[in-house]
Design an enzyme around this catalytic site. Structure first.
Site, PDB file in Angstrom:
ATOM      1  N   LYS A  50       0.855  -1.187   0.000  1.00  0.00           N
ATOM      2  CA  LYS A  50       0.000   0.000   0.000  1.00  0.00           C
ATOM      3  C   LYS A  50       0.896   1.243   0.000  1.00  0.00           C
ATOM      4  O   LYS A  50       1.971   1.238   0.618  1.00  0.00           O
ATOM      5  CB  LYS A  50      -0.882  -0.044   1.259  1.00  0.00           C
ATOM      6  CG  LYS A  50      -1.732   1.183   1.485  1.00  0.00           C
ATOM      7  CD  LYS A  50      -2.820   1.322   0.442  1.00  0.00           C
ATOM      8  CE  LYS A  50      -3.552   2.656   0.547  1.00  0.00           C
ATOM      9  NZ  LYS A  50      -4.230   3.027  -0.710  1.00  0.00           N
ATOM     10  N   ILE A  76     -10.014   6.041  -1.346  1.00  0.00           N
ATOM     11  CA  ILE A  76      -9.497   5.657  -0.023  1.00  0.00           C
ATOM     12  C   ILE A  76      -8.758   6.836   0.604  1.00  0.00           C
ATOM     13  O   ILE A  76      -8.772   7.017   1.820  1.00  0.00           O
ATOM     14  CB  ILE A  76      -8.536   4.436  -0.152  1.00  0.00           C
ATOM     15  CG1 ILE A  76      -9.227   3.255  -0.860  1.00  0.00           C
ATOM     16  CG2 ILE A  76      -7.966   4.030   1.201  1.00  0.00           C
ATOM     17  CD1 ILE A  76     -10.409   2.676  -0.140  1.00  0.00           C
ATOM     18  N   CYS A 135      -0.196  12.455  -7.154  1.00  0.00           N
ATOM     19  CA  CYS A 135      -0.568  13.216  -5.958  1.00  0.00           C
ATOM     20  C   CYS A 135      -0.357  14.696  -6.209  1.00  0.00           C
ATOM     21  O   CYS A 135       0.554  15.077  -6.935  1.00  0.00           O
ATOM     22  CB  CYS A 135       0.307  12.815  -4.774  1.00  0.00           C
ATOM     23  SG  CYS A 135       0.153  11.098  -4.356  1.00  0.00           S
ATOM     24  N   GLY A 222     -10.355  -1.708 -12.747  1.00  0.00           N
ATOM     25  CA  GLY A 222     -11.076  -2.928 -13.099  1.00  0.00           C
ATOM     26  C   GLY A 222     -11.127  -3.162 -14.598  1.00  0.00           C
ATOM     27  O   GLY A 222     -10.526  -2.413 -15.374  1.00  0.00           O
ATOM     28  N   GLY A 270      -4.643  -5.853  -9.701  1.00  0.00           N
ATOM     29  CA  GLY A 270      -5.218  -4.974  -8.684  1.00  0.00           C
ATOM     30  C   GLY A 270      -6.608  -5.405  -8.266  1.00  0.00           C
ATOM     31  O   GLY A 270      -6.784  -6.295  -7.419  1.00  0.00           O
TER      32      GLY A 270
HETATM   33  C1  LIG Z   1      -8.684   0.373  -3.420  1.00  0.00           C
HETATM   34  C2  LIG Z   1      -7.504   0.790  -4.243  1.00  0.00           C
HETATM   35  C3  LIG Z   1      -6.425   1.421  -3.619  1.00  0.00           C
HETATM   36  C4  LIG Z   1      -5.305   1.817  -4.373  1.00  0.00           C
HETATM   37  N1  LIG Z   1      -4.246   2.404  -3.736  1.00  0.00           N
HETATM   38  C5  LIG Z   1      -3.126   2.742  -4.462  1.00  0.00           C
HETATM   39  C6  LIG Z   1      -1.972   3.291  -3.811  1.00  0.00           C
HETATM   40  O1  LIG Z   1      -1.931   3.451  -2.584  1.00  0.00           O
HETATM   41  N2  LIG Z   1      -0.905   3.649  -4.582  1.00  0.00           N
HETATM   42  C7  LIG Z   1      -0.898   3.445  -5.951  1.00  0.00           C
HETATM   43  O2  LIG Z   1       0.107   3.766  -6.610  1.00  0.00           O
HETATM   44  N3  LIG Z   1      -1.965   2.903  -6.585  1.00  0.00           N
HETATM   45  C8  LIG Z   1      -3.073   2.541  -5.877  1.00  0.00           C
HETATM   46  N4  LIG Z   1      -4.154   1.968  -6.514  1.00  0.00           N
HETATM   47  C9  LIG Z   1      -4.114   1.760  -7.988  1.00  0.00           C
HETATM   48  C10 LIG Z   1      -3.790   0.302  -8.333  1.00  0.00           C
HETATM   49  O3  LIG Z   1      -2.511  -0.074  -7.842  1.00  0.00           O
HETATM   50  C11 LIG Z   1      -3.858   0.078  -9.874  1.00  0.00           C
HETATM   51  O4  LIG Z   1      -2.921   0.934 -10.515  1.00  0.00           O
HETATM   52  C12 LIG Z   1      -5.235   0.340 -10.444  1.00  0.00           C
HETATM   53  O5  LIG Z   1      -6.244  -0.127  -9.571  1.00  0.00           O
HETATM   54  C13 LIG Z   1      -5.440  -0.286 -11.833  1.00  0.00           C
HETATM   55  O6  LIG Z   1      -5.326  -1.690 -11.803  1.00  0.00           O
HETATM   56  P1  LIG Z   1      -6.602  -2.696 -11.694  1.00  0.00           P
HETATM   57  O7  LIG Z   1      -7.568  -2.277 -12.773  1.00  0.00           O
HETATM   58  O8  LIG Z   1      -6.037  -4.056 -11.887  1.00  0.00           O
HETATM   59  O9  LIG Z   1      -7.185  -2.497 -10.330  1.00  0.00           O
HETATM   60  C14 LIG Z   1      -5.279   1.576  -5.783  1.00  0.00           C
HETATM   61  C15 LIG Z   1      -6.373   0.933  -6.389  1.00  0.00           C
HETATM   62  C16 LIG Z   1      -7.478   0.529  -5.648  1.00  0.00           C
HETATM   63  C17 LIG Z   1      -8.613  -0.163  -6.348  1.00  0.00           C
END
Ligand SMILES: Cc1cc2nc3c(=O)[nH]c(=O)nc-3n(C[C@H](O)[C@H](O)[C@H](O)COP(=O)(O)O)c2cc1C
Length: 308
Positions: A50, A76, A135, A222, A270
Site C-alpha cells: 500500500k 481511499i 498526488c 477494473g 489490482g
Molecule cells: C482500493 C484501491 C487502492 C489503491 N491504492 C493505491 C496506492 O496506494 N498507490 C498506488 O500507486 N496505486 C493505488 N491503486 C491503484 C492500483 O494499484 C492500480 O494501478 C489500479 O487499480 C489499476 O489496476 P486494476 O484495474 O487491476 O485495479 C489503488 C487501487 C485501488 C482499487
C-alpha cells in the site's frame, strides 16, 4: 508418458529477478501479510505495498468505494500506517517470505518524496521502490506531479539521488500524452515505469441527488479500463528503453499475456484480488499453462511481440 518441459517464466525487472511476471498492485494487497492466508506468496513474482507516506494517514471519509459496471471507484485517500509503523510492524513479515517486496510511496512536496526514498532505501527487505506520482504538489497550487513533466522529473531525480535501489515510477493515465510523462521520468533516472494508475471518475445517486463517494470523485479501476491501459503500455513501450509493468483491469492470464505482447515485462493485478484474493497466483499458474499448451518455452519471448 510424455514429460512436459516447464517453460522459463522468469523475468528481470530493473535488476530484480522475478520467478514470473505477476505482481500485485499497490493498495489492493495490503502490506502482503494480509493476503498470506489466501495465496502462496512464493507463486507470484513480487508484491507491492500500500502507498506509504512519512506520517500515518486515516484516509477519506466513507463511503469511499463503489462498484460500477465493469469496475469500481475508490477514494481511499491514501490511508496508510506511515513509514515508522511500516518499519516496526510490517517489515518483519517481508523478511519471512522469499518473494521481492516493492514499497510504493508518495508525498505532497518534492522534499517529502525524497525523505521517503531515503528512509525506504535503508530497509534491506525492500527490493525496490515504486513512486506514486498521482498526488497533488501542495507547494505548486495542487498541480498533480504526474500530470506535469517538469514536476514528475523533479521528484524522480531527487529520489534517484538518494537511492541505488531499483526505482519504478508509476504513471497516471490522467494526462494528455502519457509518452511525454514516460520520457520525462526515464530521463530523470527511472529504472522502470509502471502504468496505469486509476482514471479519475465519479458516480451519482439519482434519488439522493448526491455523489455516491464522500470525496465526490474517485479512481476508476477494473476490467473496464483494460483497453486504455493496453493502449498506453503499447505507446510507452515504443518510446522508452526501460522495462514496463502493465497494470489495468487484468483479471486473468489472457489479459496478462496481452499486456506482455503490448510491451510489458511484468504485470500487476489490482481489482481482481478483491474478487478472488488468490487471483495473482491463479493468473501466474494459468499463464504457465498457456505457454505449455502453445509451445512457448520462455515467457520473455512474448514481451513486445505483438505483430501489426
Ligand atoms: C482500493 C484501491 C487502492 C489503491 N491504492 C493505491 C496506492 O496506494 N498507490 C498506488 O500507486 N496505486 C493505488 N491503486 C491503484 C492500483 O494499484 C492500480 O494501478 C489500479 O487499480 C489499476 O489496476 P486494476 O484495474 O487491476 O485495479 C489503488 C487501487 C485501488 C482499487
Amino acid at each position: 508418458m510424455n514429460s512436459v518441459m516447464k517453460p522459463d517464466m522468469s523475468v528481470i525487472l530493473a535488476g530484480i529477478m522475478l520467478r514470473n511476471p505477476v505482481m500485485t498492485a499497490s493498495g489492493t494487497f495490503g502490506y502482503g501479510e494480509e493476503f498470506a492466508q489466501y495465496i502462496d506468496m512464493e507463486t507470484i513474482g513480487a508484491f507491492v505495498t500500500k502507498g506509504l507516506s512519512l506520517k500515518a494517514r486515516a484516509g477519506n471519509p466513507t463511503p469511499r468505494i463503489v462498484e460500477t459496471p465493469g469496475g469500481m471507484l475508490n477514494a481511499i485517500g491514501l490511508q496508510n500506517v506511515g513509514i515508522d509503523a511500516f518499519i516496526a510492524k510490517k517489515v518483519p513479515y517481508l523478511r519471512s517470505v522469499n518473494t521481492p517486496a516493492i514499497a510504493n510511496f508518495f508525498g505532497s512536496t518534492v522534499d517529502e518524496y525524497t525523505e521517503m526514498a531515503r528512509r525506504l532505501d535503508e530497509i534491506v527487505e525492500v527490493a525496490g521502490l515504486e513512486i506514486n506520482i498521482s498526488c497533488p504538489n501542495v507547494k505548486q497550487g495542487g498541480i498533480v506531479f504526474g500530470a506535469d513533466p517538469g514536476s514528475a522529473a523533479s521528484v524522480v531525480s531527487a529520489c534517484r539521488a538518494v537511492t541505488k535501489k531499483p526505482l519504478i515510477v508509476k504513471l497516471s493515465p490522467n494526462v494528455t500524452d502519457v509518452v511525454v510523462m514516460a520520457r520525462a521520468c526515464e530521463d530523470a533516472g527511472a529504472d522502470a515505469l509502471s502504468l496505469i494508475n486509476t482514471l479519475i471518475g465519479m458516480a451519482i445517486d439519482l434519488n439522493r441527488r448526491r455523489p455516491v463517494l464522500a470525496n465526490i470523485t474517485g479512481g476508476f479501476s477494473g476490467p473496464a479500463i483494460k483497453p486504455v491501459a493496453l493502449r498506453m503500455v503499447w505507446q510507452v513501450a515504443k518510446a522508452v528503453k526501460v522495462p514496463i509493468i502493465g497494470i489495468g483491469g487484468i483479471m486473468n492470464a489472457v489479459d496478462a499475456l496481452e499486456f506482455m505482447l503490448a510491451g510489458a515485462t511484468a504485470v500487476q493485478v489490482g481489482t481482481a484480488s478483491f474478487i478472488n484474493p488468490g487471483a495473482a497466483q491463479k493468473i501466474a499458474e494459468d499463464m504457465e499453462a498457456w505457454l505449455i499448451s502453445n509451445g512457448v518455452d520462455d515467457i520473455k519471448s512474448l514481451i513486445g511481440a505483438m505483430e501489426t
